[in-house]
Scaffold this active site. Structure first.
Site, PDB file in Angstrom:
ATOM      1  N   GLU A 110     -19.036  37.023  40.910  1.00 62.36           N
ATOM      2  CA  GLU A 110     -18.252  37.899  42.096  1.00 62.36           C
ATOM      3  C   GLU A 110     -19.156  39.180  42.183  1.00 62.36           C
ATOM      4  OE1 GLU A 110     -15.410  36.875  43.261  1.00 62.36           O
ATOM      5  OE2 GLU A 110     -15.182  35.561  42.069  1.00 62.36           O
ATOM      6  N   ARG A 131     -16.743  24.385  42.580  1.00 61.94           N
ATOM      7  CA  ARG A 131     -16.045  25.734  43.141  1.00 61.94           C
ATOM      8  C   ARG A 131     -14.807  25.886  42.385  1.00 61.94           C
ATOM      9  NH1 ARG A 131     -13.277  28.307  48.589  1.00 61.94           N
ATOM     10  NH2 ARG A 131     -13.551  30.280  48.374  1.00 61.94           N
ATOM     11  N   LEU A 132     -14.562  27.215  41.769  1.00 66.43           N
ATOM     12  CA  LEU A 132     -13.267  27.849  41.302  1.00 66.43           C
ATOM     13  C   LEU A 132     -12.798  29.031  42.753  1.00 66.43           C
ATOM     14  CD1 LEU A 132     -10.948  28.101  39.506  1.00 66.43           C
ATOM     15  CD2 LEU A 132     -12.259  29.934  38.507  1.00 66.43           C
ATOM     16  N   ALA A 133     -11.932  28.567  43.369  1.00 67.82           N
ATOM     17  CA  ALA A 133     -11.705  29.464  44.406  1.00 67.82           C
ATOM     18  C   ALA A 133     -11.022  30.616  44.106  1.00 67.82           C
ATOM     19  CB  ALA A 133     -10.953  28.522  45.664  1.00 67.82           C
ATOM     20  N   VAL A 134     -11.486  32.003  44.343  1.00 69.08           N
ATOM     21  CA  VAL A 134     -10.901  33.062  44.006  1.00 69.08           C
ATOM     22  C   VAL A 134     -10.916  34.123  45.356  1.00 69.08           C
ATOM     23  CG1 VAL A 134     -11.404  35.277  42.692  1.00 69.08           C
ATOM     24  CG2 VAL A 134     -11.801  33.107  41.641  1.00 69.08           C
ATOM     25  N   SER A 153     -10.786  41.362  30.856  1.00 69.61           N
ATOM     26  CA  SER A 153     -10.807  41.560  29.419  1.00 69.61           C
ATOM     27  C   SER A 153     -11.382  42.739  29.075  1.00 69.61           C
ATOM     28  CB  SER A 153     -11.774  40.285  28.957  1.00 69.61           C
ATOM     29  OG  SER A 153     -12.604  40.524  27.814  1.00 69.61           O
ATOM     30  N   GLY A 154     -11.132  43.082  27.704  1.00 69.38           N
ATOM     31  CA  GLY A 154     -11.877  44.476  27.336  1.00 69.38           C
ATOM     32  C   GLY A 154     -13.023  44.066  26.499  1.00 69.38           C
ATOM     33  N   CYS A 172     -17.958  29.721  39.589  1.00 69.13           N
ATOM     34  CA  CYS A 172     -18.252  28.487  39.911  1.00 69.13           C
ATOM     35  C   CYS A 172     -19.215  27.862  38.653  1.00 69.13           C
ATOM     36  CB  CYS A 172     -18.728  28.378  41.101  1.00 69.13           C
ATOM     37  SG  CYS A 172     -17.618  29.094  42.535  1.00 69.13           S
ATOM     38  N   ASP A 176     -17.592  36.549  49.529  1.00 68.41           N
ATOM     39  CA  ASP A 176     -18.573  37.472  48.962  1.00 68.41           C
ATOM     40  C   ASP A 176     -20.015  36.553  48.874  1.00 68.41           C
ATOM     41  OD1 ASP A 176     -17.632  35.910  46.763  1.00 68.41           O
ATOM     42  OD2 ASP A 176     -18.346  37.202  45.358  1.00 68.41           O
TER      43      ASP A 176
END
Length: 613
Positions: A79, A50-53, A377-378, A2, A102
């Site tokens: 997160e 908000r980006l809902a995850v 991602s690495g 978010c 969370d």
């Protein structure tokens, strides 16, 4: 994931400042395309995009609770990968939950443990809690600095936001940059707390910042500490693998489509292979995405930095791990599009000067976002495991400066080359880097009995983990969130970082190669081609049409001699680069043009006040 922002003003009632709070919040729309929310009470106002995850219907913010003594409200970005365990513990202590998010766990965790909740979290996060019981704002950032967090003290409180643009949307913050801000722009070192903009600061990684009526205080709840490593090679390799399996398992949790970013290098290949193995337990394939350039695989030319093209290795991993793979193939016209340059600068709030490595990243993320909301991602494995070429460069090892500056200087030249000579002299970038190095090196503790060589390598590792990776993490976050994509970084799990940091260099390179521990820990899930591949940086186009487009854009800029950029850059150097007949396809030759064009557009878009005195 978010975007958060807010304002505390102990001398006024912020419930009357709705338009300003709205403006601050809306600058974060790209980070949170799914919902917006604001909350205000007395001297505090909070905004959220908000980006809902996780828990798509239940995790709306700002999230508040009325408890004895007042209201406690939270805006949260990131997160917490251990929120399920924390929730069970809190339920055992009498807390009751109304959502599966969370965010609610973090809020109740604050009610139970205060700002010590940070020490219990595993994840990436930046959050602010207004505690109305004590009239104070508590701002907390994750240990590695994965999620950005900026604040700007005011005479009667503070402004804050996920990105500088949120803070700058408030009239109390002036868009002003002085010499120290410019120094930070031109030295590839992330000075802790520095935010480029005058009066603005970063919440440092692993830190709690508290603002109340008596002022502002900070408390570090985590730092990278030196500890003895007693495990032998086999135990160390097994421990790394156990940690990686657990980390990937945790970071695959989401209520939205997930994927991996696959470059064909060791880091992203390990992470993709482990994710594929985990999801196969549920008869699910992992999606993977890679960036490529038109014609590059067929006409690749090796240089000192990149000995092989990525695509063949990407396809080896995708086939070996059984991923649902897609190449994102970009052309020179797209990479050089001035409108895309503007989008990159707005995403980063800065003229970073990384050219096609920034524009290609934004285009990659935009394509990924069409299919997935979360990507693994690495990033940071090179810092954790010792993968960069400078770790094996004797001059870089021995230098009394940041080792990457030595190594990269050979390939890209000095960033100050593009500047006016009088400004370059005033900035004294070499002196600024030297001061920063001394400050950073002084924070590295030495083990009793540690050899000079092992201590030097420990120092290199510490510098990369505290001064280099933060710049890359900021770049990855800003570019991904500009399109509403959440990128997770498994190699930044603090348990893994602490463990591998304290393994001696003799273990990290036990076979004489880079990232020996990581390679052996995941040998069973890698195709042989990737197991044997030498480190290769993020790709860059070799298409000469891209360089020519830069030259054309520079010539257009030169036709406007009154442009403010020429207060900073050397006009004659720009002219020579724009008119030179030899190809400027290499990064070293292109960098000055990319820097100049980025600076020009930043000045146009942000109109910063520049104090060059």
């Amino acid at each position: 994931m978010c975007g958060i922002t807010g304002w505390v003003s102990f001398d006024r009632d912020l419930t009357a400042e709705g338009p300003t709070l709205h403006a601050m919040t809306e600058t974060m729309a790209c980070r949170g395309p799914d919902a917006r929310g604001t909350w205000a009470e007395g001297p505090a106002a909070l905004g959220h995009r908000r980006l809902a995850v996780i828990d798509l219907p239940g995790g709306r913010q700002p999230m508040s609770l009325t408890v004895p003594g007042g209201a406690v409200a939270l805006v949260y970005s990131g997160e917490a990968y251990n929120f399920t365990e924390l929730r069970r513990e809190l339920e055992g202590r009498g807390h009751r939950f109304t959502t599966d998010s969370d965010t609610e766990v973090v809020l109740h965790g604050y009610l139970e443990w205060g700002d010590a909740v940070a020490e219990r979290l595993n994840g990436m996060y930046a959050f602010a809690v207004w505690d109305g019981r004590h009239d104070k704002l508590v701002m907390i950032r994750d240990r590695m600095g994965i999620k950005p967090f900026y604040y700007h003290p005011t005479p009667d409180g503070v402004l804050f936001g996920s990105e500088p643009k949120a803070v700058l949307a408030n009239p109390l913050a002036r868009p002003r940059v002085s010499l120290d801000g410019l120094r930070e722009l031109f030295v590839l070192v992330k000075t802790p707390g520095h935010a480029i903009w005058d009066g603005m600061r970063e919440v440092e990684p692993g830190t709690v910042v508290t603002v109340d009526r008596s002022g502002l205080t900070t408390r570090a709840y985590w730092r990278l500490e030196t500890r003895p490593h007693t495990d032998d090679r086999d135990t160390t390799i097994a421990t790394v693998r156990t940690l990686l399996d657990d980390i990937v398992r945790r970071q695959l949790v989401a209520d939205v489509p997930r994927c991996t970013l696959l470059s064909g290098g060791l880091d992203s290949s390990v992470m993709t292979a482990l994710a594929a193995r985990r999801l196969a337990e549920y008869d699910e394939k992992v999606r993977s995405f890679a960036v490529d350039f038109v014609g590059q695989a067929d006409h690749f030319v090796a240089d000192e930095l990149r000995g092989t093209p990525d695509t063949p290795f990407v396809h080896d991993v995708a086939g070996y791990a059984g991923t649902d793979h897609r190449d994102i193939v970009l052309d020179a016209d797209s990479l050089a599009d001035p409108a895309l340059r503007d989008q990159v600068i707005r995403a980063r709030d800065l003229p970073a000067g990384f050219g096609d490595m920034d524009t290609s990243l934004l285009l990659l993320f935009r394509a990924v976002r069409e299919k997935s909301t979360v990507a693994l991602s690495g990033e940071s494995a090179d810092e954790v495991f010792g993968g960069y070429l400078q770790f094996f460069d004797e001059e870089a090892r021995a230098a009394d400066t940041f080792p990457w500056l030595v190594h990269m200087g050979r390939h890209f030249g000095d960033d100050s080359d593009v500047l006016r000579p009088d400004l370059a002299k005033s900035l004294d970038l070499a002196g600024y880097a030297a001061d920063g190095f001394r400050s950073a090196a002084a924070r590295v503790d030495r083990l009793e009995g540690e050899s000079d060589f092992e201590y030097r390598m420990r120092r290199m590792s510490h510098l990369h983990l505290t001064r280099f990776v933060r710049a890359l993490l900021d770049r990855k976050d800003r570019m991904s969130m500009a399109v509403g994509l959440e990128v997770r970084v498994p190699f930044c799990d603090h348990r893994l970082v602490e463990y591998v940091y304290n393994a001696p260099w003799a273990l990290k390179s036990f076979d004489g190669r880079e990232k020996s521990l990581l390679r052996e820990a995941a040998a069973d899930v890698l195709p042989r081609s990737v197991y044997d591949r030498v480190k290769s940086p993020y790709p860059s186009t070799q298409d000469p049409r891209y360089a020519r487009a830069l030259q054309d854009q520079a010539k257009d800029l030169l036709s406007r001699p009154s442009h403010r950029v020429f207060d900073l850059v050397d006009r004659d150097r720009v002219r020579r680069a724009a008119e030179r007949e030899a190809p400027v396809g290499s990064q070293w030759a292109r960098r000055g043009l990319e820097r100049t064009l980025d600076l020009a557009r930043w000045l146009d878009l942000y109109t910063p006040e520049l104090d060059l005195s």
